[in-house]
Design a protein around this motif. Structure first.
Motif, mmCIF file in Angstrom:
data_model
loop_
_atom_site.group_PDB
_atom_site.id
_atom_site.type_symbol
_atom_site.label_atom_id
_atom_site.label_comp_id
_atom_site.label_asym_id
_atom_site.label_seq_id
_atom_site.Cartn_x
_atom_site.Cartn_y
_atom_site.Cartn_z
ATOM 1 N N ALA A 1 0.994 -1.140 -0.114
ATOM 2 C CA ALA A 1 0.115 -0.014 0.127
ATOM 3 C C ALA A 1 0.666 1.387 -0.193
ATOM 4 O O ALA A 1 0.627 1.764 -0.609
ATOM 5 C CB ALA A 1 -1.291 -0.202 1.300
ATOM 6 N N LEU B 1 2.306 1.853 -3.131
ATOM 7 C CA LEU B 1 1.499 2.355 -4.012
ATOM 8 C C LEU B 1 0.388 4.103 -4.393
ATOM 9 O O LEU B 1 -0.312 3.789 -4.736
ATOM 10 C CB LEU B 1 0.691 1.235 -4.523
ATOM 11 C CG LEU B 1 1.087 0.029 -5.614
ATOM 12 C CD1 LEU B 1 -0.526 -1.479 -5.613
ATOM 13 C CD2 LEU B 1 1.704 -0.362 -6.847
ATOM 14 N N GLU C 1 -1.427 3.637 -1.314
ATOM 15 C CA GLU C 1 -2.923 3.168 -1.479
ATOM 16 C C GLU C 1 -2.936 3.376 0.398
ATOM 17 O O GLU C 1 -1.579 2.830 0.673
ATOM 18 C CB GLU C 1 -3.343 2.497 -2.114
ATOM 19 C CG GLU C 1 -3.258 2.776 -4.047
ATOM 20 C CD GLU C 1 -4.815 3.214 -4.304
ATOM 21 O OE1 GLU C 1 -5.604 2.350 -4.296
ATOM 22 O OE2 GLU C 1 -4.623 4.573 -4.153
ATOM 23 N N PRO D 1 -6.894 -5.402 -2.560
ATOM 24 C CA PRO D 1 -7.195 -5.287 -3.991
ATOM 25 C C PRO D 1 -6.883 -5.863 -4.745
ATOM 26 O O PRO D 1 -5.477 -6.882 -5.158
ATOM 27 C CB PRO D 1 -6.077 -4.121 -3.800
ATOM 28 C CG PRO D 1 -6.235 -3.427 -2.401
ATOM 29 C CD PRO D 1 -5.986 -4.735 -1.796
ATOM 30 N N TRP E 1 -2.280 -7.376 -6.234
ATOM 31 C CA TRP E 1 -1.538 -7.421 -5.050
ATOM 32 C C TRP E 1 -1.292 -8.242 -5.262
ATOM 33 O O TRP E 1 0.182 -8.753 -4.288
ATOM 34 C CB TRP E 1 -2.432 -6.805 -3.148
ATOM 35 C CG TRP E 1 -2.518 -5.068 -4.211
ATOM 36 C CD1 TRP E 1 -2.385 -4.573 -5.020
ATOM 37 C CD2 TRP E 1 -2.699 -4.127 -2.674
ATOM 38 N NE1 TRP E 1 -3.356 -2.839 -4.871
ATOM 39 C CE2 TRP E 1 -2.889 -2.903 -3.542
ATOM 40 C CE3 TRP E 1 -2.381 -4.355 -1.644
ATOM 41 C CZ2 TRP E 1 -2.964 -1.914 -2.239
ATOM 42 C CZ3 TRP E 1 -2.275 -2.932 -1.506
ATOM 43 C CH2 TRP E 1 -2.879 -1.806 -1.705
ATOM 44 N N THR F 1 -0.444 -2.964 -12.374
ATOM 45 C CA THR F 1 -1.588 -3.112 -11.219
ATOM 46 C C THR F 1 -2.017 -1.418 -11.468
ATOM 47 O O THR F 1 -3.095 -1.260 -10.810
ATOM 48 C CB THR F 1 -0.703 -2.788 -9.752
ATOM 49 O OG1 THR F 1 -0.140 -4.131 -9.836
ATOM 50 C CG2 THR F 1 -1.040 -3.043 -8.437
ATOM 51 N N LEU F 2 -1.257 -0.740 -11.886
ATOM 52 C CA LEU F 2 -1.441 0.689 -11.642
ATOM 53 C C LEU F 2 -3.037 1.200 -13.166
ATOM 54 O O LEU F 2 -4.067 1.649 -12.716
ATOM 55 C CB LEU F 2 -0.805 1.734 -12.161
ATOM 56 C CG LEU F 2 0.817 1.786 -11.386
ATOM 57 C CD1 LEU F 2 2.014 2.372 -11.963
ATOM 58 C CD2 LEU F 2 0.063 2.896 -9.864
ATOM 59 N N GLN G 1 -5.660 -0.202 -10.351
ATOM 60 C CA GLN G 1 -6.117 0.774 -9.722
ATOM 61 C C GLN G 1 -7.281 1.709 -10.086
ATOM 62 O O GLN G 1 -7.561 2.298 -9.518
ATOM 63 C CB GLN G 1 -5.001 0.350 -9.121
ATOM 64 C CG GLN G 1 -4.898 2.086 -8.179
ATOM 65 C CD GLN G 1 -3.488 2.888 -7.230
ATOM 66 O OE1 GLN G 1 -2.895 1.084 -6.813
ATOM 67 N NE2 GLN G 1 -2.860 3.592 -7.467
ATOM 68 N N VAL H 1 -10.313 0.598 -10.844
ATOM 69 C CA VAL H 1 -11.383 1.035 -9.562
ATOM 70 C C VAL H 1 -11.952 2.532 -8.759
ATOM 71 O O VAL H 1 -12.769 2.682 -8.632
ATOM 72 C CB VAL H 1 -10.614 0.055 -8.913
ATOM 73 C CG1 VAL H 1 -11.175 0.364 -7.416
ATOM 74 C CG2 VAL H 1 -10.568 -1.383 -9.124
ATOM 75 N N ARG H 2 -10.367 3.274 -9.256
ATOM 76 C CA ARG H 2 -11.061 4.293 -9.223
ATOM 77 C C ARG H 2 -11.863 5.393 -9.841
ATOM 78 O O ARG H 2 -13.349 5.798 -8.705
ATOM 79 C CB ARG H 2 -9.698 5.482 -9.379
ATOM 80 C CG ARG H 2 -8.275 4.743 -7.573
ATOM 81 C CD ARG H 2 -7.616 6.256 -7.810
ATOM 82 N NE ARG H 2 -6.693 6.084 -7.187
ATOM 83 C CZ ARG H 2 -4.908 6.263 -7.104
ATOM 84 N NH1 ARG H 2 -5.047 7.636 -7.991
ATOM 85 N NH2 ARG H 2 -4.543 6.340 -6.154
#
Length: 280
Positions: free
Chosen positions: A29, A32, A34, A44, A47, A212-213, A216, A219-220
């Motif tokens: 976390a 990243l 987060e 997430p 991960w 992963t980004l 991410q 999801v955001r």
């Protein structure tokens, strides 16, 4: 490798176990930027790549920092390794502090010849089991290529998206991601090696980090949607400290197109399948 060698590795399997440690989750976390999920909360997406890593001592590493060829994966001496892409199906979320098993099976090994020389393609399937149930199924595509100048441009331009996330990679980010994933590949942190031995102009951003980004950012931008499947493939490397962008757009019922790249064009492309339900 002898011509008959690749087929002998197909079907080979192994099972490993790991705890989705809250301490390691907190480090992921932080890497990243987060919030860290609490014990018992869903991990997430992607991960899990920080877990199930072989604790190979230094003497067991090859010159590139990867574990020496052989063992579970087929030997491919004098070739550079690249994680080319993959496909994932999220059935149930892995949970922080849970005990999880991963069964890995080599599905395919194939030798091909291209413009840059001989290429060895290896596909590995991972099945993750939590509380006696399959939680995640993943296929990874690994390519071993003969040393050759890396492709740095000439890809499709970046499309217009519904969302995007600006990323400014730094050597510290790459080092920390290598650390939390126990990835010793020297192209991500060793400047003399990556520039002089492998011929890149700088440190290479991890393909899994880019993926992963990308998830991410999805999801955001879409907190009401739950990821069910994700596929991606690398098109070209991204080099630190050049800025890049991850983004995407909805393309139909339950599907989104995602990408990463910069002014030189796309570097990674992918697709997300989702359902309209609150995230657990």
């Amino acid at each position: 490798m002898t011509p008959s060698a690749p087929e002998t590795w197909i079907g080979r399997s192994e099972t490993v176990h790991d705890c989705i440690s809250h301490n390691l989750v907190k480090r992921i976390a932080a890497t990243l930027s987060e919030p860290a999920p609490a014990p018992g909360a869903p991990l997430p997406e992607l991960w899990h790549w920080a877990f199930f890593q072989d604790a190979v001592e230094h003497s067991g590493l090859g010159g590139d920092g990867h574990p020496a060829r052989g063992g579970f994966l087929p030997p491919a001496d004098n070739r550079n390794r690249m994680w080319a892409g993959g496909r994932l199906e999220f059935i149930h979320p892995l949970r922080v502090d849970a005990l999880v098993s991963r069964r890995s099976t080599i599905l395919n090994v194939q030798e091909k010849h291209g413009r840059t020389g001989s290429l060895l393609f290896v596909t590995v399937q991972h099945e993750y089991v939590q509380d006696g149930q399959r939680a995640l199924i993943e296929e990874q595509d690994i390519v071993y290529r003969e040393p050759s100048p890396p492709k740095l441009g000439g890809t499709e331009p970046m499309p217009q998206g519904d969302w995007h996330l600006h990323v400014q990679p730094s050597p510290t980010l790459l080092f920390r991601y290598s650390a939390v994933t126990f990835n010793g590949h020297r192209i991500h942190y060793d400047w003399p090696y990556v520039t002089e031995t492998e011929g890149y102009p700088g440190l290479v951003v991890h393909g899994p980090l880019i993926a992963t980004l990308n998830v991410q950012a999805f999801v955001r931008a879409n907190p009401q949607l739950t990821v069910r499947r994700f596929s991606f493939r690398g098109v070209r490397p991204l080099i630190c400290p050049d800025a890049f962008e991850v983004g995407g757009r909805l393309i139909g019922e339950g599907k989104a197109q995602v990408w990463a790249g910069n002014q030189a064009g796309q570097a990674q492309v992918g697709e997300i399948e989702f359902v309209q339900e609150a995230r657990q």
